[in-house]
Write a protein that holds these residues in place. Structure first.
Motif, PDB file in Angstrom:
ATOM      1  N   ARG A 564      14.341 112.458  -2.303  1.00  0.00           N
ATOM      2  CA  ARG A 564      13.718 113.548  -3.076  1.00  0.00           C
ATOM      3  C   ARG A 564      12.503 113.096  -3.870  1.00  0.00           C
ATOM      4  O   ARG A 564      11.571 113.836  -4.081  1.00  0.00           O
ATOM      5  CB  ARG A 564      14.712 114.139  -4.074  1.00  0.00           C
ATOM      6  CG  ARG A 564      15.951 114.664  -3.469  1.00  0.00           C
ATOM      7  CD  ARG A 564      16.851 115.286  -4.502  1.00  0.00           C
ATOM      8  NE  ARG A 564      17.622 114.307  -5.265  1.00  0.00           N
ATOM      9  CZ  ARG A 564      17.722 114.300  -6.572  1.00  0.00           C
ATOM     10  NH1 ARG A 564      17.066 115.195  -7.294  1.00  0.00           N
ATOM     11  NH2 ARG A 564      18.481 113.402  -7.188  1.00  0.00           N
ATOM     12  N   TYR A 565      12.548 111.851  -4.347  1.00  0.00           N
ATOM     13  CA  TYR A 565      11.458 111.407  -5.217  1.00  0.00           C
ATOM     14  C   TYR A 565      10.248 110.899  -4.447  1.00  0.00           C
ATOM     15  O   TYR A 565       9.232 110.568  -5.035  1.00  0.00           O
ATOM     16  CB  TYR A 565      11.960 110.326  -6.185  1.00  0.00           C
ATOM     17  CG  TYR A 565      12.961 110.877  -7.155  1.00  0.00           C
ATOM     18  CD1 TYR A 565      12.562 111.818  -8.108  1.00  0.00           C
ATOM     19  CD2 TYR A 565      14.299 110.501  -7.098  1.00  0.00           C
ATOM     20  CE1 TYR A 565      13.480 112.368  -8.984  1.00  0.00           C
ATOM     21  CE2 TYR A 565      15.222 111.044  -7.973  1.00  0.00           C
ATOM     22  CZ  TYR A 565      14.812 111.976  -8.917  1.00  0.00           C
ATOM     23  OH  TYR A 565      15.716 112.523  -9.778  1.00  0.00           O
ATOM     24  N   VAL A 598       9.463 103.670  -5.103  1.00  0.00           N
ATOM     25  CA  VAL A 598      10.559 104.634  -4.893  1.00  0.00           C
ATOM     26  C   VAL A 598      11.504 104.117  -3.799  1.00  0.00           C
ATOM     27  O   VAL A 598      12.728 104.133  -3.945  1.00  0.00           O
ATOM     28  CB  VAL A 598       9.986 106.026  -4.500  1.00  0.00           C
ATOM     29  CG1 VAL A 598      11.114 106.990  -4.142  1.00  0.00           C
ATOM     30  CG2 VAL A 598       9.132 106.585  -5.612  1.00  0.00           C
ATOM     31  N   LEU A 599      10.876 103.626  -2.731  1.00  0.00           N
ATOM     32  CA  LEU A 599      11.689 103.107  -1.622  1.00  0.00           C
ATOM     33  C   LEU A 599      12.528 101.917  -2.063  1.00  0.00           C
ATOM     34  O   LEU A 599      13.713 101.806  -1.714  1.00  0.00           O
ATOM     35  CB  LEU A 599      10.762 102.631  -0.503  1.00  0.00           C
ATOM     36  CG  LEU A 599      10.640 103.494   0.736  1.00  0.00           C
ATOM     37  CD1 LEU A 599       9.733 102.813   1.747  1.00  0.00           C
ATOM     38  CD2 LEU A 599      12.014 103.715   1.356  1.00  0.00           C
ATOM     39  N   GLN A 600      11.871 101.043  -2.857  1.00  0.00           N
ATOM     40  CA  GLN A 600      12.579  99.844  -3.324  1.00  0.00           C
ATOM     41  C   GLN A 600      13.810 100.240  -4.128  1.00  0.00           C
ATOM     42  O   GLN A 600      14.894  99.692  -3.954  1.00  0.00           O
ATOM     43  CB  GLN A 600      11.650  99.020  -4.221  1.00  0.00           C
ATOM     44  CG  GLN A 600      11.119  97.797  -3.528  1.00  0.00           C
ATOM     45  CD  GLN A 600      10.039  97.099  -4.331  1.00  0.00           C
ATOM     46  OE1 GLN A 600       9.268  97.736  -5.043  1.00  0.00           O
ATOM     47  NE2 GLN A 600       9.985  95.791  -4.214  1.00  0.00           N
ATOM     48  N   ILE A 601      13.621 101.217  -5.020  1.00  0.00           N
ATOM     49  CA  ILE A 601      14.737 101.667  -5.858  1.00  0.00           C
ATOM     50  C   ILE A 601      15.838 102.235  -4.963  1.00  0.00           C
ATOM     51  O   ILE A 601      17.018 101.946  -5.123  1.00  0.00           O
ATOM     52  CB  ILE A 601      14.261 102.724  -6.887  1.00  0.00           C
ATOM     53  CG1 ILE A 601      13.273 102.052  -7.849  1.00  0.00           C
ATOM     54  CG2 ILE A 601      15.436 103.344  -7.642  1.00  0.00           C
ATOM     55  CD1 ILE A 601      12.548 103.011  -8.762  1.00  0.00           C
ATOM     56  N   LEU A 603      16.462 101.497  -1.844  1.00  0.00           N
ATOM     57  CA  LEU A 603      17.148 100.436  -1.098  1.00  0.00           C
ATOM     58  C   LEU A 603      18.125  99.691  -2.009  1.00  0.00           C
ATOM     59  O   LEU A 603      19.230  99.330  -1.594  1.00  0.00           O
ATOM     60  CB  LEU A 603      16.138  99.454  -0.488  1.00  0.00           C
ATOM     61  CG  LEU A 603      15.219 100.037   0.595  1.00  0.00           C
ATOM     62  CD1 LEU A 603      14.285  98.956   1.138  1.00  0.00           C
ATOM     63  CD2 LEU A 603      16.022 100.645   1.737  1.00  0.00           C
ATOM     64  N   ALA A 604      17.683  99.497  -3.285  1.00  0.00           N
ATOM     65  CA  ALA A 604      18.547  98.775  -4.220  1.00  0.00           C
ATOM     66  C   ALA A 604      19.816  99.570  -4.502  1.00  0.00           C
ATOM     67  O   ALA A 604      20.894  99.003  -4.716  1.00  0.00           O
ATOM     68  CB  ALA A 604      17.786  98.510  -5.514  1.00  0.00           C
ATOM     69  N   THR A 605      19.688 100.900  -4.503  1.00  0.00           N
ATOM     70  CA  THR A 605      20.860 101.718  -4.836  1.00  0.00           C
ATOM     71  C   THR A 605      21.747 102.006  -3.628  1.00  0.00           C
ATOM     72  O   THR A 605      22.863 102.495  -3.774  1.00  0.00           O
ATOM     73  CB  THR A 605      20.435 103.074  -5.442  1.00  0.00           C
ATOM     74  OG1 THR A 605      19.535 103.663  -4.536  1.00  0.00           O
ATOM     75  CG2 THR A 605      19.806 102.907  -6.801  1.00  0.00           C
ATOM     76  N   LEU A 606      21.200 101.718  -2.425  1.00  0.00           N
ATOM     77  CA  LEU A 606      21.989 102.007  -1.220  1.00  0.00           C
ATOM     78  C   LEU A 606      23.364 101.355  -1.277  1.00  0.00           C
ATOM     79  O   LEU A 606      24.378 102.003  -1.026  1.00  0.00           O
ATOM     80  CB  LEU A 606      21.258 101.495   0.030  1.00  0.00           C
ATOM     81  CG  LEU A 606      20.318 102.467   0.732  1.00  0.00           C
ATOM     82  CD1 LEU A 606      19.794 101.843   2.018  1.00  0.00           C
ATOM     83  CD2 LEU A 606      21.011 103.785   1.032  1.00  0.00           C
ATOM     84  N   GLY A 607      23.335 100.075  -1.691  1.00  0.00           N
ATOM     85  CA  GLY A 607      24.580  99.314  -1.754  1.00  0.00           C
ATOM     86  C   GLY A 607      25.535  99.891  -2.782  1.00  0.00           C
ATOM     87  O   GLY A 607      26.749  99.952  -2.580  1.00  0.00           O
ATOM     88  N   SER A 608      24.947 100.412  -3.896  1.00  0.00           N
ATOM     89  CA  SER A 608      25.800 100.888  -4.982  1.00  0.00           C
ATOM     90  C   SER A 608      26.348 102.286  -4.709  1.00  0.00           C
ATOM     91  O   SER A 608      27.159 102.806  -5.467  1.00  0.00           O
ATOM     92  CB  SER A 608      25.006 100.896  -6.287  1.00  0.00           C
ATOM     93  OG  SER A 608      23.987 101.873  -6.183  1.00  0.00           O
ATOM     94  N   GLY A 609      25.822 102.928  -3.629  1.00  0.00           N
ATOM     95  CA  GLY A 609      26.322 104.248  -3.276  1.00  0.00           C
ATOM     96  C   GLY A 609      25.711 105.375  -4.092  1.00  0.00           C
ATOM     97  O   GLY A 609      26.005 106.541  -3.861  1.00  0.00           O
ATOM     98  N   LYS A 610      24.814 105.049  -5.073  1.00  0.00           N
ATOM     99  CA  LYS A 610      24.178 106.117  -5.853  1.00  0.00           C
ATOM    100  C   LYS A 610      23.141 106.834  -5.015  1.00  0.00           C
ATOM    101  O   LYS A 610      22.625 106.286  -4.055  1.00  0.00           O
ATOM    102  CB  LYS A 610      23.468 105.505  -7.066  1.00  0.00           C
ATOM    103  CG  LYS A 610      24.391 105.094  -8.163  1.00  0.00           C
ATOM    104  CD  LYS A 610      23.539 104.615  -9.320  1.00  0.00           C
ATOM    105  CE  LYS A 610      24.337 103.719 -10.231  1.00  0.00           C
ATOM    106  NZ  LYS A 610      23.479 102.878 -11.048  1.00  0.00           N
ATOM    107  N   LYS A 611      22.727 108.040  -5.429  1.00  0.00           N
ATOM    108  CA  LYS A 611      21.691 108.780  -4.697  1.00  0.00           C
ATOM    109  C   LYS A 611      20.399 108.762  -5.484  1.00  0.00           C
ATOM    110  O   LYS A 611      20.430 108.816  -6.706  1.00  0.00           O
ATOM    111  CB  LYS A 611      22.116 110.232  -4.490  1.00  0.00           C
ATOM    112  CG  LYS A 611      23.012 110.415  -3.307  1.00  0.00           C
ATOM    113  CD  LYS A 611      22.953 111.840  -2.834  1.00  0.00           C
ATOM    114  CE  LYS A 611      23.330 111.945  -1.365  1.00  0.00           C
ATOM    115  NZ  LYS A 611      23.196 113.265  -0.855  1.00  0.00           N
ATOM    116  N   THR A 612      19.234 108.654  -4.765  1.00  0.00           N
ATOM    117  CA  THR A 612      17.952 108.735  -5.485  1.00  0.00           C
ATOM    118  C   THR A 612      17.342 110.107  -5.259  1.00  0.00           C
ATOM    119  O   THR A 612      17.627 110.760  -4.263  1.00  0.00           O
ATOM    120  CB  THR A 612      16.957 107.676  -4.983  1.00  0.00           C
ATOM    121  OG1 THR A 612      16.917 107.738  -3.577  1.00  0.00           O
ATOM    122  CG2 THR A 612      17.329 106.308  -5.441  1.00  0.00           C
TER     123      THR A 612
END
Ligand SMILES: Cc1cc2nc3c(=O)[nH]c(=O)nc-3n(C[C@H](O)[C@H](O)[C@H](O)COP(=O)(O)OP(=O)(O)OC[C@H]3O[C@@H](n4cnc5c(N)ncnc54)[C@H](O)[C@@H]3O)c2cc1C
Length: 612
Positions: A564-565, A598-601, A603-612
């Motif tokens: 979204r971002y 934005v992409l970096q963030i 990718l970093a959150t992918l592992g944590s399961g959060k959504k950007t």
């Protein structure tokens, strides 16, 4: 299932030749299917190899174990190092080739390559089974295989233009390839149009050379191949003349008959190799343009008129030629013409040159929107190697932008695409002080060896050069003259190892002289390293920053539409290109550093399961 071949290469141009040889050398059973065995390795346009940016590619092909450098050395008629007045980083080796001898040399080499068969015929269809390539439909029957490399050059749905006349043809006197173009569309490839052109050819005996300026080759010719220390060649001269105001007037008066300006041709042509019509339009104040008269071979009367590529009607070409000094009585053997052809926008490929739409289908050369023999050959080598490596279940061969011009070219093609025929320039390479013609072996021969492309003899020579470099480096670093090391001396403009030897103590000077005599190109290359040491260090530091992004892979299954971002434009572009890492994402045109954040963030959150 038993296949006829592992790999079929379609097209025997400069891309096809390197592709077929590379795949055969890597052990894949390979067929080269081409319209005519006699035109394998034919030079469609100017009889020359190399140049600024292009010469570096030829050295890289050679360093990896390809053919082009050896063929150019064996059949060159005049050798010149271009850009000598500038720094050695941008020197470009070039040679005038004997075009018949060049093609014959390559044909001979292919005929004795193990695992390689030449099949004369028209490839008409890519056969598909179970979602991947399964063979090629050739006019003489189907050939089954596991991968196909299409290198059909300017032949796909090609139309030739000579004044008001339009006729199908892939090259002068050769048929266009229509069925194959249609089959590629059916495979899911988007196809667009480009154009290029060629000048008239003249009979040498009808030229008055007294009215032209002579241009000789270098006194000491520099070989392309790292396997050759020197060349024993009788060089031939080229000649220089120029267009006149009368010629320009005639062209302007006939713009209404020029296919480029009547709307007959709408595709884009090579900006840096423009037709004489385009030169007049772009530079209206110039009263003359240079014309290089280049012999096409030792045993032929044909002369190539470099500088007046045109598709004007024959009567205008006759008038043009007659009004150029030295060409007043010149006989035109073949008129210039333009050609429009299909190409597949290369953003549809991944970095191995395999198409994203069909597994096992690779494209290389002019079909990818490039222009030039060297650009085609560089892609061919990589496509051939990658197809064979993939079938063998081995790691792909992808050259980085800091490793090779070939890496720069392929990254540009697959990441940014083209809007006009792509040709190589040194300005395209951000690490050009490191990507020099002289050090291509140091950058690539080890890679060629590990892949299996570079043979034992090449590897031995390379090891010898590396040892010589290490010994010379020690001497440069440890020998002092007036309190300064030789390494520091070499940073001065005009300083050369040969000159320094005369000022050195005899025992050290003697060793250096021997190294220079036996490994001239390696030791002179090291001296260039010394000269650029400070700048190369800066390049390396920029490279490290970029490498951090290149080392961050993007999972292939990423759904950009859900980010979204990310700006709408960025989502669309990344979805289309599907970059393999953050570095490549940043190089996609229109992608900003903010998008990468934005992409970096994400990718970093992918592992944590959060959504950007
Ligand atoms: C008129 C003209 C002008 C040019 N001008 C310039 C220039 O000014 N500067 C420059 O750098 N480059 C120029 N080029 C381009 C240069 O020739 C190419 O970039 C280079 O040859 C591309 O190599 P390639 O291997 O991709 O294709 P090509 O050399 O075109 O080879 C294509 C091969 O594919 C074969 N083939 C095609 N279709 C089939 C099929 N269906 N089945 C089997 N075989 C097939 C052909 O027989 C041929 O062997 C020009 C080319 C042409 C034709």
């Amino acid at each position: 299932m038993q296949y006829d071949f592992d790999i079929v290469v379609i097209g025997g141009g400069h891309a096809g030749v390197e592709a077929a040889r590379a795949s055969a050398v890597l052990g894949a059973k390979t067929a080269l299917v081409t319209l005519s065995a006699d035109t394998i390795a034919q030079m469609s346009c100017n009889p020359a190899i190399g140049g600024v940016g292009k010469g570096q590619i030829v050295r890289e092909i050679d360093a990896l174990g390809g053919l082009m450098g050896l063929a150019a050395d064996a059949t060159g008629m005049q050798f010149r190092m271009l850009n000598r007045s500038k720094g050695p980083a941008v020197w470009g080796p070039r040679c005038q080739s004997d075009r018949h001898a060049y093609a014959a040399w390559v044909q001979r080499e292919l005929s004795r390559t193990e695992n390689l068969s030449i099949v004369q015929g028209e490839a008409m269809e890519i056969l598909v089974a179970n979602g991947r390539v399964a063979g090629v439909g050739v006019d003489g029957g189907d050939i089954s295989c596991r991968a196909v490399i299409v290198t059909a050059g300017t032949f796909l749905n090609a139309l030739m233009h000579l004044g008001e006349e339009i006729f199908p043809g892939g090259r002068y006197d050769e048929p266009a390839s229509v069925a194959l173009g249609d089959s590629l569309r059916k495979c899911g490839l988007r196809i667009e149009r480009l154009k290029t052109g060629t000048p008239p050819r003249l009979a040498a005996g009808s030229i008055n050379y007294d009215r032209c300026r002579r241009q000789d080759g270098d006194e000491v010719p520099t070989p392309f191949s790292f396997l050759n220390d020197s060349l024993d060649v009788e060089q031939v001269p080229c000649w220089l003349t120029e267009t006149t105001p009368q010629v320009h007037e005639a062209i302007r008066a006939n713009f209404h008959r020029a296919p480029l300006y009547t709307g007959q041709i709408s595709a884009s042509g090579p900006r840096y190799c423009p037709s004489i019509e385009t030169k007049l339009e772009k530079f209206p104040d110039k009263t003359s343009h240079q014309v290089f008269l280049e012999p096409e071979g030792r045993d032929t009367d044909w002369v190539y008129c470099n500088g007046i590529s045109t598709s004007l009607p024959p009567d205008v070409q006759e008038f043009m030629v007659r009004h150029i000094p030295g060409l007043e009585d010149a006989k035109i053997i073949r008129f210039g013409y333009a050609i429009e052809y299909d190409y597949a926008p290369p953003t549809q490929l991944d970095a191995t040159l395999e198409t994203k739409c069909l597994a096992g289908l690779y494209l290389a050369g002019q079909v990818n929107g490039t222009t030039g023999y060297e650009e085609a050959a560089g892609q061919g080598l990589l496509a051939g190697a990658n197809a064979a490596l993939s079938l063998a279940g081995r790691e792909p061969l992808v050259l980085r932008r800091d490793q090779a011009y070939i890496g720069v070219m392929i990254d540009d093609l697959v990441t940014r695409g083209v809007t006009e025929p792509y040709r190589m320039f040194t300005s395209r390479a951000e690490y050009r002080l490191s990507l020099r013609a002289d050090n291509a072996d140091r950058r690539l021969t080890q890679i060629g060896r590990a892949t299996g492309l570079a043979g034992e003899g090449r590897w031995k020579r390379f090891r010898g050069n590396v040892e010589a470099i290490e010994r010379a480096r020690k001497i440069f670093m440890e020998t002092r003259l007036d309190g300064k090391t030789l390494w520091e001396y070499l940073r001065r403009p005009g300083a050369r190892p040969g000159k320094l030897i005369r000022q050195m103590p005899t025992e050290v000077g003697g060793e250096l002289a021997e190294l220079l005599r036996e490994h001239p190109s390696a030791v002179n290359g090291l001296a260039i390293d010394a000269r650029y040491a400070g700048y190369i260090a800066k390049e390396q530091s920029a490279l490290r920053q970029m490498q951090e992004l290149d080392d961050k892979p993007i999972p292939p299954e990423i759904d950009y539409a859900s980010l979204r971002y990310l700006r709408h434009e960025a989502r669309e572009k990344l979805q289309a290109i599907r970059p393999r890492c953050l570095g490549q994402a940043l190089r996609v045109s229109g992608i900003t550093p903010a998008d990468i954040t934005v992409l970096q963030i994400h990718l970093a959150t992918l592992g944590s399961g959060k959504k950007t």
